[in-house]
Design an enzyme around this catalytic site. Structure first.
Site, PDB file in Angstrom:
ATOM      1  N   LEU A   1      41.008  69.307  82.721  1.00 55.90           N
ATOM      2  CA  LEU A   1      41.324  67.884  82.513  1.00 55.90           C
ATOM      3  C   LEU A   1      41.904  67.649  81.115  1.00 55.90           C
ATOM      4  O   LEU A   1      42.158  66.504  80.729  1.00 55.90           O
ATOM      5  CB  LEU A   1      40.074  67.023  82.706  1.00 55.90           C
ATOM      6  CG  LEU A   1      39.584  66.850  84.151  1.00 55.90           C
ATOM      7  CD1 LEU A   1      38.194  66.224  84.179  1.00 55.90           C
ATOM      8  CD2 LEU A   1      40.560  65.997  84.955  1.00 55.90           C
TER       9      LEU A   1
ATOM     10  N   TYR B   1      25.188  77.299  77.954  1.00 56.62           N
ATOM     11  CA  TYR B   1      25.482  75.865  77.941  1.00 56.62           C
ATOM     12  C   TYR B   1      24.237  75.079  77.553  1.00 56.62           C
ATOM     13  O   TYR B   1      23.231  75.125  78.215  1.00 56.62           O
ATOM     14  CB  TYR B   1      26.038  75.391  79.295  1.00 56.62           C
ATOM     15  CG  TYR B   1      27.418  75.938  79.618  1.00 56.62           C
ATOM     16  CD1 TYR B   1      28.227  76.499  78.630  1.00 56.62           C
ATOM     17  CD2 TYR B   1      27.926  75.901  80.919  1.00 56.62           C
ATOM     18  CE1 TYR B   1      29.489  76.997  78.925  1.00 56.62           C
ATOM     19  CE2 TYR B   1      29.195  76.402  81.217  1.00 56.62           C
ATOM     20  CZ  TYR B   1      29.955  76.955  80.212  1.00 56.62           C
ATOM     21  OH  TYR B   1      31.203  77.460  80.501  1.00 56.62           O
TER      22      TYR B   1
HETATM   23  N1  LIG Z   1      35.041  80.272  80.610  1.00 63.03           N
HETATM   24  C1  LIG Z   1      35.021  79.633  79.454  1.00 63.03           C
HETATM   25  O1  LIG Z   1      35.169  80.221  78.375  1.00 63.03           O
HETATM   26  C2  LIG Z   1      34.817  78.142  79.468  1.00 63.03           C
HETATM   27  C3  LIG Z   1      35.000  77.390  78.288  1.00 63.03           C
HETATM   28  C4  LIG Z   1      34.793  76.018  78.341  1.00 63.03           C
HETATM   29  C5  LIG Z   1      34.454  75.413  79.542  1.00 63.03           C
HETATM   30  N2  LIG Z   1      34.248  76.163  80.678  1.00 63.03           N
HETATM   31  C6  LIG Z   1      33.897  75.557  81.975  1.00 63.03           C
HETATM   32  O2  LIG Z   1      34.926  74.664  82.353  1.00 63.03           O
HETATM   33  C7  LIG Z   1      34.401  73.349  82.545  1.00 63.03           C
HETATM   34  C8  LIG Z   1      35.442  72.333  82.133  1.00 63.03           C
HETATM   35  O3  LIG Z   1      35.826  72.540  80.801  1.00 63.03           O
HETATM   36  P1  LIG Z   1      35.776  71.390  79.703  1.00 63.03           P
HETATM   37  O4  LIG Z   1      34.587  70.554  79.932  1.00 63.03           O
HETATM   38  O5  LIG Z   1      35.959  72.057  78.404  1.00 63.03           O
HETATM   39  O6  LIG Z   1      37.124  70.615  79.966  1.00 63.03           O
HETATM   40  P2  LIG Z   1      37.640  69.313  80.749  1.00 63.03           P
HETATM   41  O7  LIG Z   1      37.149  69.227  82.121  1.00 63.03           O
HETATM   42  O8  LIG Z   1      39.101  69.356  80.503  1.00 63.03           O
HETATM   43  O9  LIG Z   1      37.090  68.104  79.851  1.00 63.03           O
HETATM   44  C9  LIG Z   1      35.860  67.512  80.040  1.00 63.03           C
HETATM   45  C10 LIG Z   1      35.591  66.642  78.818  1.00 63.03           C
HETATM   46  O10 LIG Z   1      36.644  65.680  78.714  1.00 63.03           O
HETATM   47  C11 LIG Z   1      36.071  64.372  78.646  1.00 63.03           C
HETATM   48  N3  LIG Z   1      36.941  63.446  79.373  1.00 63.03           N
HETATM   49  C12 LIG Z   1      37.521  63.617  80.581  1.00 63.03           C
HETATM   50  N4  LIG Z   1      38.255  62.539  80.911  1.00 63.03           N
HETATM   51  C13 LIG Z   1      38.112  61.655  79.898  1.00 63.03           C
HETATM   52  C14 LIG Z   1      38.662  60.366  79.635  1.00 63.03           C
HETATM   53  N5  LIG Z   1      39.475  59.760  80.491  1.00 63.03           N
HETATM   54  N6  LIG Z   1      38.311  59.766  78.498  1.00 63.03           N
HETATM   55  C15 LIG Z   1      37.487  60.357  77.619  1.00 63.03           C
HETATM   56  N7  LIG Z   1      36.932  61.606  77.802  1.00 63.03           N
HETATM   57  C16 LIG Z   1      37.264  62.232  78.925  1.00 63.03           C
HETATM   58  C17 LIG Z   1      34.733  64.494  79.332  1.00 63.03           C
HETATM   59  O11 LIG Z   1      33.884  63.477  78.891  1.00 63.03           O
HETATM   60  P3  LIG Z   1      32.995  62.688  79.975  1.00 63.03           P
HETATM   61  O12 LIG Z   1      31.923  63.635  80.401  1.00 63.03           O
HETATM   62  O13 LIG Z   1      32.497  61.521  79.219  1.00 63.03           O
HETATM   63  O14 LIG Z   1      33.914  62.295  81.099  1.00 63.03           O
HETATM   64  C18 LIG Z   1      34.291  65.877  78.908  1.00 63.03           C
HETATM   65  O15 LIG Z   1      33.730  65.859  77.623  1.00 63.03           O
HETATM   66  C19 LIG Z   1      33.102  73.335  81.739  1.00 63.03           C
HETATM   67  O16 LIG Z   1      32.173  72.390  82.218  1.00 63.03           O
HETATM   68  C20 LIG Z   1      32.601  74.742  81.935  1.00 63.03           C
HETATM   69  O17 LIG Z   1      31.949  74.853  83.194  1.00 63.03           O
HETATM   70  C21 LIG Z   1      34.446  77.512  80.641  1.00 63.03           C
END
Ligand SMILES: NC(=O)c1ccc[n+]([C@@H]2O[C@H](COP(=O)([O-])OP(=O)(O)OC[C@H]3O[C@@H](n4cnc5c(N)ncnc54)[C@H](OP(=O)(O)O)[C@@H]3O)[C@@H](O)[C@H]2O)c1
Length: 324
Positions: free
Chosen positions: A231, A60
């Site tokens: 999310l 990351y």
């Molecule tokens: N195991 C794997 O392969 C894998 C892959 C990807 C991720 N992950 C883990 O899972 C966690 C979560 O995944 P993710 O970050 O991909 O998905 P997520 O939690 O679905 O989405 C987070 C993203 O959505 C944006 N967001 C959320 N609400 C919003 C809104 N109302 N308006 C605009 N933007 C919004 C956030 O921006 P803001 O920060 O501006 O709110 C952030 O960029 C990661 O942090 C990581 O730890 C694991």
């Protein structure tokens, strides 16, 4: 083999805070004081929301997510003892002279864990996840590497990520330690885990984007299903819905209505839908916005009050078509 569910927090929220959004540039990891402040505010909001588990990966922001998190820990004495830190290894990002690839060789697992611990400034990863299946992985080699790290106290529990039931079972046969988690993409947008149950014996089942039997395997063996992307990037909770995405727009409207009726934020409904599933799915939330992080705290309460018909309404709206 049937195991007790492991790695579940004994107190606080079931949610996990995902740290992929912390740190600096994905290009070179560069970060400054502003990124440390963002991380501090995010961690504080997560703690306010009752979250005690933090999800990392060596890749990351090219390591700087771990480095800024380490800085946050250094500035908050006693914090390390109150939280669980989960790390992941197994992905190699492209760099000059090296193509992007996966590497779950023993040497790479060990080297990457040691580097993560150094950046985080901690002595052990409470949970280590194998980030993605590496077609060249040798289960016995992984088992030996993991056992060595556990024997040295550098790693607590071990889990996987993006792995199918068959891959989990193959690994488990070699490991001396029970796999405690499988982190998969699961959300209202990526609802394949539900489709995989519904579309058995149906032509549409051939294109389900979640490996058949994996959810059931995890439930049977006490492997926690952690949902990344939970999310859905904010698409149903105020973020942009793509032009022409009728199902997305309808789902977002439904999420808003259910949130208003309950007096909670939309994030809590989006996550509550996942948590209503009897497999005890654990959302990993990736927002860095302190307000949004705090808003997620009501998800469990939403899950507890979500009716079967509300759950199906959300599922069918997100699917954009009825079940067979
Ligand atoms: N195991 C794997 O392969 C894998 C892959 C990807 C991720 N992950 C883990 O899972 C966690 C979560 O995944 P993710 O970050 O991909 O998905 P997520 O939690 O679905 O989405 C987070 C993203 O959505 C944006 N967001 C959320 N609400 C919003 C809104 N109302 N308006 C605009 N933007 C919004 C956030 O921006 P803001 O920060 O501006 O709110 C952030 O960029 C990661 O942090 C990581 O730890 C694991």
């Amino acid at each position: 083999m049937t195991q007790e569910p492991a790695a579940a927090p004994t107190t606080g929220s079931r949610l996990i805070y995902g740290c992929m959004g912390l740190g600096g540039s994905w290009e070179d990891g560069a970060y400054g004081a502003a990124e440390v402040r963002v991380a501090e505010a995010a961690v504080e909001a997560a703690l306010d929301a009752g979250i005690t588990r933090f999800d990392h990966a060596d890749i990351y922001r090219r390591g700087s997510a771990e480095t800024v998190f380490g800085e946050v820990l250094r500035r908050a004495p006693g914090l390390r003892e109150r939280i669980l830190v989960q790390g992941k290894v197994g992905i190699r990002l492209a760099e000059p002279g090296v193509i992007a690839h996966y590497d779950l060789s023993a040497a790479s697992i060990r080297e990457r864990v040691l580097e993560s611990l150094e950046r985080l400034g901690i002595e052990r990863l409470d949970v280590l996840l194998l980030h993605r299946p590496d077609p060249l992985l040798e289960p016995a080699e992984v088992a030996e590497a993991v056992a060595g790290l556990q024997a040295e106290g550098l790693v607590g529990d071990v889990g996987a990520s993006n792995m199918s039931a068959a891959q989990l079972a193959e690994l488990q046969d070699a490991l001396a330690t029970p796999l405690v988690a499988d982190q998969m993409e699961m959300s209202l947008a990526r609802h394949g885990f539900a489709d995989s149950a519904v579309l058995v014996n149906h032509p549409e089942g051939a294109i389900v984007d979640f490996p058949h039997g994996t959810l059931e395997h995890c439930r049977r063996h006490g492997i926690e299903l952690q949902a990344w992307g939970s999310l859905a990037g904010g698409r149903y909770s105020g973020g942009a819905v793509a032009t022409g995405d009728t199902a997305g727009a309808e789902t977002a409207a439904l999420v808003s209505r259910l949130a208003e009726e309950r007096g909670v934020a939309r994030e809590a409904v989006v996550l509550g839908w996942l948590m209503r599933h009897p497999a005890a799915i654990t959302p990993v939330i990736g927002t860095t916005d302190p307000g949004r992080i705090r808003a997620c705290a009501d998800a469990e309460q939403v899950a507890a009050s979500m009716t079967r018909s509300e759950w199906y309404e959300l599922y069918l709206a997100a699917r954009g078509r009825p079940v067979p």
